[in-house]
Design a protein around this motif. Structure first.
Motif, short mmCIF file in Angstrom:
data_model
loop_
_atom_site.label_atom_id
_atom_site.label_comp_id
_atom_site.label_asym_id
_atom_site.label_seq_id
_atom_site.Cartn_x
_atom_site.Cartn_y
_atom_site.Cartn_z
N ASP A 227 0.84 -1.19 0.00
CA ASP A 227 0.00 0.00 0.00
C ASP A 227 0.88 1.25 0.00
O ASP A 227 1.93 1.25 0.61
N PRO A 228 0.41 2.29 -0.66
CA PRO A 228 1.24 3.50 -0.66
C PRO A 228 1.42 4.08 0.74
O PRO A 228 0.55 3.95 1.60
N ALA A 229 2.56 4.74 0.95
CA ALA A 229 2.81 5.43 2.22
C ALA A 229 1.96 6.70 2.27
O ALA A 229 1.49 7.12 3.32
N LEU A 230 1.76 7.28 1.09
CA LEU A 230 0.99 8.51 0.97
C LEU A 230 0.25 8.46 -0.36
O LEU A 230 0.81 8.06 -1.36
N SER A 231 -1.02 8.85 -0.31
CA SER A 231 -1.80 8.83 -1.53
C SER A 231 -2.57 10.15 -1.62
O SER A 231 -3.41 10.43 -0.77
N VAL A 232 -2.23 10.94 -2.61
CA VAL A 232 -2.85 12.26 -2.76
C VAL A 232 -3.81 12.20 -3.94
O VAL A 232 -3.46 11.68 -5.00
N ARG A 233 -5.03 12.66 -3.73
CA ARG A 233 -6.02 12.63 -4.79
C ARG A 233 -6.69 13.99 -4.98
O ARG A 233 -7.26 14.53 -4.04
N ASN A 234 -6.61 14.48 -6.22
CA ASN A 234 -7.32 15.70 -6.62
C ASN A 234 -7.10 16.87 -5.67
O ASN A 234 -8.04 17.60 -5.36
N LEU A 235 -5.88 17.04 -5.26
CA LEU A 235 -5.56 18.12 -4.32
C LEU A 235 -5.49 19.46 -5.06
O LEU A 235 -4.81 19.59 -6.07
#
Ligand code: ADP
Ligand code: MG
Length: 344
Positions: free
Chosen positions: A11-19
């Motif tokens: 799993d990603p450590a950090l997942s940024v979506r549509n920021l």
């Protein structure tokens, strides 16, 4: 959007979506971060590059919840440790910051208090997150951390003040404070820009150890492509608030697909020959982020799309492509065509 080469990656450590982040000035709204999405794997070293004003710092500050008025995060998700930290209150975020995600800035002086000893500041950082820890244990831990960042005579140096440390040592102290709490993600915004080349190498070596020994994922914001080729395994090119190309480093250096990435690399044909200098200048200027064109933001400067109506009318969506040196995600109408050309 991270380019995953290993299907079994965790799993990603950090997942940024549509920021999205805006600064609301009197006359205009500056769109500093525009609908940015990407994943960061554990232990990944992601470089973010782009000209000054492209939104790199705004992106870093947004992820940490540190955007100050007149700025604000206008939307998006920031998934860290199984929850969306964009939805947390300031108080809740305070305990996530440092502990799970840390920030290192260009100027270590801003992160250190000149009137407190180095030891006291590290101990305070530790105590803020481990209130029960005994003072003597915290001091031992602080000395260990200084040793960890290769500051000798750590025990004595704890009682010194920031001005008794060199710039490079101060930056290592800031990194020591950041790693004190073993964050899963560290964002370093131009951490070596103010340092000489030797000290720069020490700081990068330290970040390397952080990844290898603590499994921290690092986002390294820099305008130095030499540093990207040395330190990073993936890279995101930022332009006018968007990540226009994301890929492994080999792809970017061997066959940059977005015309903007290509322009950035034009003066540096191979990574071994990269100058330890700033990005080469590209003709023209980045767009005004308060009145963006409706199509591709790079179109007015783009050697490929300058005269193509589609580029000025339609904003390109992310295209997942497979280049000769690996996969990439590229926001250009001509991504596939350019890959075909490059493979010929
Ligand atoms: P970079 O780090 O890539 O050089 P920044 O993230 O600092 O770029 O800036 C992105 C955009 O946001 C720029 O247009 C900049 O002028 C604007 N900006 C940054 N901080 C502020 C602020 N405090 N108030 C208004 N605009 C800002
Ligand atoms: Mg910046």
């Amino acid at each position: 959007m991270t380019v995953t080469t290993d299907a079994s990656s965790p799993d990603p450590a950090l997942s940024v979506r549509n920021l999205s982040t805006v600064y609301e000035a009197k006359a205009a709204t500056v769109h500093a971060v525009r609908d940015v999405s990407f994943d960061l794997r554990p232990m990944e070293r992601l470089g973010i590059v782009g000209e000054s004003g492209s939104g790199k710092s705004a992106l870093a500050l947004s992820i940490l919840g540190l955007i100050e008025p007149p700025g604000r995060v206008a939307g998006g998700e920031i998934m860290l440790g199984g929850r969306d930290i964009a939805k947390l209150s300031d108080r809740e975020l305070g305990s996530v910051r440092g502990k799970e995600i840390a920030l290192v800035l260009q100027d270590p002086a801003t992160a250190l208090d000149p009137v407190k000893t180095i030891g006291r500041q590290i101990i305070e950082a530790i105590a803020a997150h481990e209130p029960g820890l005994k003072r003597s244990a915290a001091r031992r831990r602080a000395a260990e951390l200084l040793g960890d960042v290769e500051i000798s005579h750590a025990e004595q140096r704890l009682d010194e003040y920031p001005h008794q440390f060199s710039g490079g040592m101060r930056q290592r102290v800031v990194i020591a404070m950041a790693i004190a709490l073993n964050p899963s993600v560290l964002i370093a915004d131009e951490p070596t820009t103010a340092l000489d080349v030797t000290t720069q190498a020490q700081v990068l070596a330290l970040l390397d150890r952080l990844v290898d020994e603590h499994r921290t994922a690092v986002i390294l914001i820099t305008h130095n492509l030499g540093i990207v080729s040395e330190f990073c395994d993936s890279v995101a090119v930022m332009y006018a608030g968007r990540l226009v190309e994301t890929s492994g480093v080999d792809h970017i250096f061997e066959s940059p697909t977005h015309p903007y990435s290509e322009a950035l690399l034009a003066c540096v044909p191979n990574p071994e020959k990269l100058a330890q200098g700033p990005l080469p200048a590209i003709a023209g200027y980045p767009p005004d982020l308060s009145s963006l064109p409706s199509g591709c933001a790079f179109a007015p400067r783009c050697p490929v799309g300058r005269d193509i109506p589609q580029c000025h009318q339609e904003a390109p969506q992310p295209h997942a492509v497979s280049g000769p040196a690996g996969p990439a995600v590229v926001e250009c109408h001509f991504a596939e065509a350019r890959i075909r050309e490059a493979s010929r």
